[in-house]
Scaffold this motif. Structure first.
Motif, PDB file in Angstrom:
ATOM      1  N   ASP A 233      -8.693   5.044   4.526  1.00  0.00           N
ATOM      2  CA  ASP A 233      -7.725   6.474   4.596  1.00  0.00           C
ATOM      3  C   ASP A 233      -6.424   6.180   4.930  1.00  0.00           C
ATOM      4  O   ASP A 233      -5.374   7.038   5.008  1.00  0.00           O
ATOM      5  CB  ASP A 233      -8.364   7.265   5.327  1.00  0.00           C
ATOM      6  CG  ASP A 233      -9.452   8.146   4.830  1.00  0.00           C
ATOM      7  OD1 ASP A 233      -9.577   8.069   3.584  1.00  0.00           O
ATOM      8  OD2 ASP A 233     -10.245   8.616   5.617  1.00  0.00           O
TER       9      ASP A 233
ATOM     10  N   GLY B  31      -4.071   5.225   3.189  1.00  0.00           N
ATOM     11  CA  GLY B  31      -3.108   5.574   2.064  1.00  0.00           C
ATOM     12  C   GLY B  31      -2.965   4.528   1.037  1.00  0.00           C
ATOM     13  O   GLY B  31      -2.038   4.515   0.361  1.00  0.00           O
ATOM     14  N   LYS B  32      -3.623   3.504   0.882  1.00  0.00           N
ATOM     15  CA  LYS B  32      -3.559   2.304  -0.008  1.00  0.00           C
ATOM     16  C   LYS B  32      -3.512   2.783  -1.239  1.00  0.00           C
ATOM     17  O   LYS B  32      -2.701   2.231  -2.196  1.00  0.00           O
ATOM     18  CB  LYS B  32      -4.799   1.188   0.364  1.00  0.00           C
ATOM     19  CG  LYS B  32      -4.610   0.914   1.541  1.00  0.00           C
ATOM     20  CD  LYS B  32      -5.953  -0.337   1.839  1.00  0.00           C
ATOM     21  CE  LYS B  32      -7.286   0.296   1.980  1.00  0.00           C
ATOM     22  NZ  LYS B  32      -7.559   1.393   3.224  1.00  0.00           N
ATOM     23  N   SER B  33      -4.593   3.513  -1.822  1.00  0.00           N
ATOM     24  CA  SER B  33      -4.927   3.898  -3.335  1.00  0.00           C
ATOM     25  C   SER B  33      -3.710   4.776  -3.671  1.00  0.00           C
ATOM     26  O   SER B  33      -3.090   4.681  -4.729  1.00  0.00           O
ATOM     27  CB  SER B  33      -5.819   4.600  -3.441  1.00  0.00           C
ATOM     28  OG  SER B  33      -7.237   3.791  -3.137  1.00  0.00           O
ATOM     29  N   THR B  34      -3.282   5.639  -2.743  1.00  0.00           N
ATOM     30  CA  THR B  34      -2.296   6.801  -3.121  1.00  0.00           C
ATOM     31  C   THR B  34      -1.166   5.857  -3.169  1.00  0.00           C
ATOM     32  O   THR B  34      -0.481   6.115  -4.289  1.00  0.00           O
ATOM     33  CB  THR B  34      -2.338   7.656  -1.951  1.00  0.00           C
ATOM     34  OG1 THR B  34      -3.392   8.312  -1.739  1.00  0.00           O
ATOM     35  CG2 THR B  34      -1.138   8.916  -2.239  1.00  0.00           C
TER      36      THR B  34
ATOM     37  N   LYS C 277       2.839   7.464   5.696  1.00  0.00           N
ATOM     38  CA  LYS C 277       2.500   9.054   6.393  1.00  0.00           C
ATOM     39  C   LYS C 277       3.381   9.187   7.022  1.00  0.00           C
ATOM     40  O   LYS C 277       3.163  10.198   8.064  1.00  0.00           O
ATOM     41  CB  LYS C 277       1.133   9.210   6.644  1.00  0.00           C
ATOM     42  CG  LYS C 277       0.036   8.649   5.488  1.00  0.00           C
ATOM     43  CD  LYS C 277      -1.267   9.268   6.063  1.00  0.00           C
ATOM     44  CE  LYS C 277      -2.314   8.605   5.290  1.00  0.00           C
ATOM     45  NZ  LYS C 277      -3.839   9.165   5.372  1.00  0.00           N
TER      46      LYS C 277
ATOM     47  N   ASP D  72       5.947  11.201   7.059  1.00  0.00           N
ATOM     48  CA  ASP D  72       6.200  12.622   6.414  1.00  0.00           C
ATOM     49  C   ASP D  72       5.305  13.246   7.438  1.00  0.00           C
ATOM     50  O   ASP D  72       5.953  14.447   7.902  1.00  0.00           O
ATOM     51  CB  ASP D  72       5.975  12.845   5.106  1.00  0.00           C
ATOM     52  CG  ASP D  72       4.329  12.326   4.772  1.00  0.00           C
ATOM     53  OD1 ASP D  72       4.095  11.377   4.808  1.00  0.00           O
ATOM     54  OD2 ASP D  72       3.870  13.372   4.478  1.00  0.00           O
TER      55      ASP D  72
ATOM     56  N   GLY E 214       3.806   7.204   1.116  1.00  0.00           N
ATOM     57  CA  GLY E 214       3.086   7.034  -0.224  1.00  0.00           C
ATOM     58  C   GLY E 214       3.004   8.049  -1.237  1.00  0.00           C
ATOM     59  O   GLY E 214       3.156   8.032  -2.321  1.00  0.00           O
TER      60      GLY E 214
HETATM   61  P1  GDP Z   1      -7.085   4.569   1.149  1.00  0.00           P
HETATM   62  O1  GDP Z   1      -8.353   4.718   1.768  1.00  0.00           O
HETATM   63  O2  GDP Z   1      -6.240   3.573   2.122  1.00  0.00           O
HETATM   64  O3  GDP Z   1      -7.113   4.200  -0.231  1.00  0.00           O
HETATM   65  O4  GDP Z   1      -6.490   5.891   1.504  1.00  0.00           O
HETATM   66  P2  GDP Z   1      -6.299   7.082   0.141  1.00  0.00           P
HETATM   67  O5  GDP Z   1      -5.121   6.466  -0.550  1.00  0.00           O
HETATM   68  O6  GDP Z   1      -7.529   7.631  -0.257  1.00  0.00           O
HETATM   69  O7  GDP Z   1      -5.418   8.166   1.109  1.00  0.00           O
HETATM   70  C1  GDP Z   1      -6.285   8.821   2.262  1.00  0.00           C
HETATM   71  C2  GDP Z   1      -5.590  10.414   2.412  1.00  0.00           C
HETATM   72  O8  GDP Z   1      -4.570  10.339   3.169  1.00  0.00           O
HETATM   73  C3  GDP Z   1      -5.745  11.154   1.176  1.00  0.00           C
HETATM   74  O9  GDP Z   1      -5.824  12.402   1.592  1.00  0.00           O
HETATM   75  C4  GDP Z   1      -4.076  10.954   0.626  1.00  0.00           C
HETATM   76  O10 GDP Z   1      -3.434  12.160  -0.032  1.00  0.00           O
HETATM   77  C5  GDP Z   1      -3.282  11.104   2.041  1.00  0.00           C
HETATM   78  N1  GDP Z   1      -2.262  10.306   2.212  1.00  0.00           N
HETATM   79  C6  GDP Z   1      -1.873   8.991   1.643  1.00  0.00           C
HETATM   80  N2  GDP Z   1      -0.609   8.706   1.676  1.00  0.00           N
HETATM   81  C7  GDP Z   1       0.142   9.770   2.350  1.00  0.00           C
HETATM   82  C8  GDP Z   1       1.231  10.142   2.698  1.00  0.00           C
HETATM   83  O11 GDP Z   1       2.353   9.346   2.622  1.00  0.00           O
HETATM   84  N3  GDP Z   1       1.547  11.161   3.196  1.00  0.00           N
HETATM   85  C9  GDP Z   1       0.547  12.061   3.919  1.00  0.00           C
HETATM   86  N4  GDP Z   1       0.562  13.329   4.263  1.00  0.00           N
HETATM   87  N5  GDP Z   1      -0.594  12.110   3.364  1.00  0.00           N
HETATM   88  C10 GDP Z   1      -1.040  10.589   2.429  1.00  0.00           C
END
Ligand code: GDP
Length: 440
Positions: free
Chosen positions: A43, A45-48, A178, A180, A217
């Motif tokens: 979570d 934010g890697k994939s995002t 994140k 922001d 991201g």
């Molecule tokens: P992963 O498990 O590391 O791949 O994480 P995800 O990419 O699935 O992101 C996890 C959550 O964090 C999701 O609900 C995203 O929308 C949120 N998220 C990711 N990047 C950001 C960011 O830069 N800002 C905010 N506010 N939320 C983010």
């Protein structure tokens, strides 16, 4: 293994053009090529971030993202759309629409990048070990959100850093993500940077190989374009993409004997037996004979794709699909190594490892991981404890190795496995990483 009535093991031998591959490589003004892994707590934010990067670079189009956004809306999770970009490509790959590892590739003016292993896989750590063993560098994603950074530290942030360093990755770009959510607080950025720099340096990353970028991201701030948000005007450094471009890929082991660990084995309409992977060392060309280890069976190279483009040859560091002939496919498995038959990698039943312990080590069952290779084994004996810096013996035949210590251990395998000195392996036990080290 039958093609139009002809078994592939009986096909006529492919013809070689007898090229001088290294001079061909020198002549080809190929762009700098670099591969990286993306690690960090779940979570973070890697994939995002990777989805956003591909979107902003124009690798995927807004329409695709819009479609994903609508699907995401249906389940009330609009923010998932970007993260799905990578997943969707993995799925496409599973359905055979596009080929293999090259799926998550993008190019800038200076560099052709490959994102090794889409994050968020089920079996994440073994995948990460495989990815990191091929990576030139890593992006460590950290959630700067209130409390999130702290729980990430207790979670996978440190473990992942230790693992990638153990697999030989020495350059790391830390994306403090994140921001922001904390109004782009410079204070928060500095606090996190300070702490992360501390444990990265303790993990063995040199300060000159570690950089920090404040990003969002989700919104794409400081990924491809500088953030225009006045709240982040305090940051005057490079974007994530600039940091990627500024990173030097590892030196290619061109002159060494040919070695490639098989990442995937598949068949397609064009070829009944294809393997993919990144060439670890040496070079090959069409028509070459190769040896598959541990089966010890010979095969021939019918054709080669480098980054999805047909090529007569390929060299260390390139991501390839190799179509094989004149072998029964049962002898070719994921994790196997294809190599130069004149200088093959040996298959061993035991090996000595200079290992950094993450957990208590004693004679015990372990799983050995190297790239996609997994093999069951056991720590048979501990020869010595070693000084972390000089490597000299500090104690002979200790009963136990404590976490954080370096030791020379002997690992016995349940079967013959292709391994050689200089390779890095990770030992796991009960789903936990217990040690990592270098084969002696
Ligand atoms: P992963 O498990 O590391 O791949 O994480 P995800 O990419 O699935 O992101 C996890 C959550 O964090 C999701 O609900 C995203 O929308 C949120 N998220 C990711 N990047 C950001 C960011 O830069 N800002 C905010 N506010 N939320 C983010």
């Amino acid at each position: 293994s039958e093609v139009k009535g002809l078994k592939i093991e009986d096909a006529p031998l492919p013809r070689s053009k007898n090229l001088d591959v290294l001079s061909e490589f020198e002549k080809s003004e190929s762009k700098k090529a670099a591969s990286f892994v993306v690690v960090g707590h779940v979570d973070a934010g890697k994939s995002t971030m990777m989805g956003r990067l591909l979107l902003d670079l124009g690798v995927i189009d807004q329409r695709t993202v819009e479609k994903l956004r609508q699907e995401a809306e249906k389940i009330g999770k609009t923010s998932f759309a970007l993260a799905w970009v990578l997943d969707q490509r993995v799925e496409e790959r599973a359905r055979g629409v596009t080929i293999d590892i090259a799926t998550n590739r993008f190019e800038t003016e200076t560099t052709a990048f490959t994102i090794l292993d889409a994050p968020g896989h089920r079996d994440f750590i073994p995948n990460m070990i495989a990815g990191a063993s091929q990576a030139d560098f890593a992006i460590l994603v950290i959630d700067a959100g209130t409390g999130a950074f702290e729980s990430g530290l207790k979670g996978q942030t440190k473990e992942h850093s230790l693992l990638i360093r153990s697999m030989g990755v020495s350059r790391i770009i830390v994306a403090i993500n994140k921001l922001d959510t904390v109004d782009w607080s410079q204070e928060r950025f500095d606090e996190i940077r300070h702490q992360v720099a501390g444990f990265l340096s303790a993990t063995g990353f040199q300060a000159k190989n570690t950089t920090f970028v404040p990003v969002s991201g989700l919104n794409g701030d400081n990924l491809v374009r500088k953030s225009s948000d006045p709240a982040v005007s305090w940051y005057t450094g490079a974007t994530l993409l600039e940091e990627l471009e500024n990173s030097e890929p590892n030196k290619r082991a061109l002159a060494k004997p040919f070695r490639t660990t098989i990442s995937e084995v598949f068949r397609s309409q064009q070829s009944p037996l294809s393997i993919s992977g990144r060439i670890d060392a040496g070079s090959v060309q069409m028509g070459d004979a190769i040896l598959v280890q541990p089966s010890g069976e010979k095969a021939y190279i019918k054709s080669i794709l480098v980054d999805e483009t047909p090529s007569d040859w390929a060299v260390a560091g390139q991501n390839v699909v190799i179509n094989l002939s004149n072998i029964d496919p049962m002898h070719v498995r994921v994790g196997d190594i294809i190599c130069d038959p004149a200088k093959p990698i040996p298959c061993v039943e035991s090996f000595t490892l200079k290992a950094l312990a993450f957990d208590f080590l004693m004679p015990m069952q372990v799983d050995v991981h190297r790239g996609r290779l997994h093999a069951a084994g056991k720590i048979e004996s501990i020869s010595a404890l070693l000084d972390k810096v000089t490597g000299s013996v500090t104690k002979k035949k200790p009963k136990i190795v404590k976490p954080g210590m370096v030791a020379r251990i002997v690992v016995k395998l349940g079967s013959k496995v292709p391994l050689e000195a200089g390779q890095r392996v990770v030992l796991r036990s009960g789903g936990e990483t217990v040690a990592a080290g270098l084969l002696e």
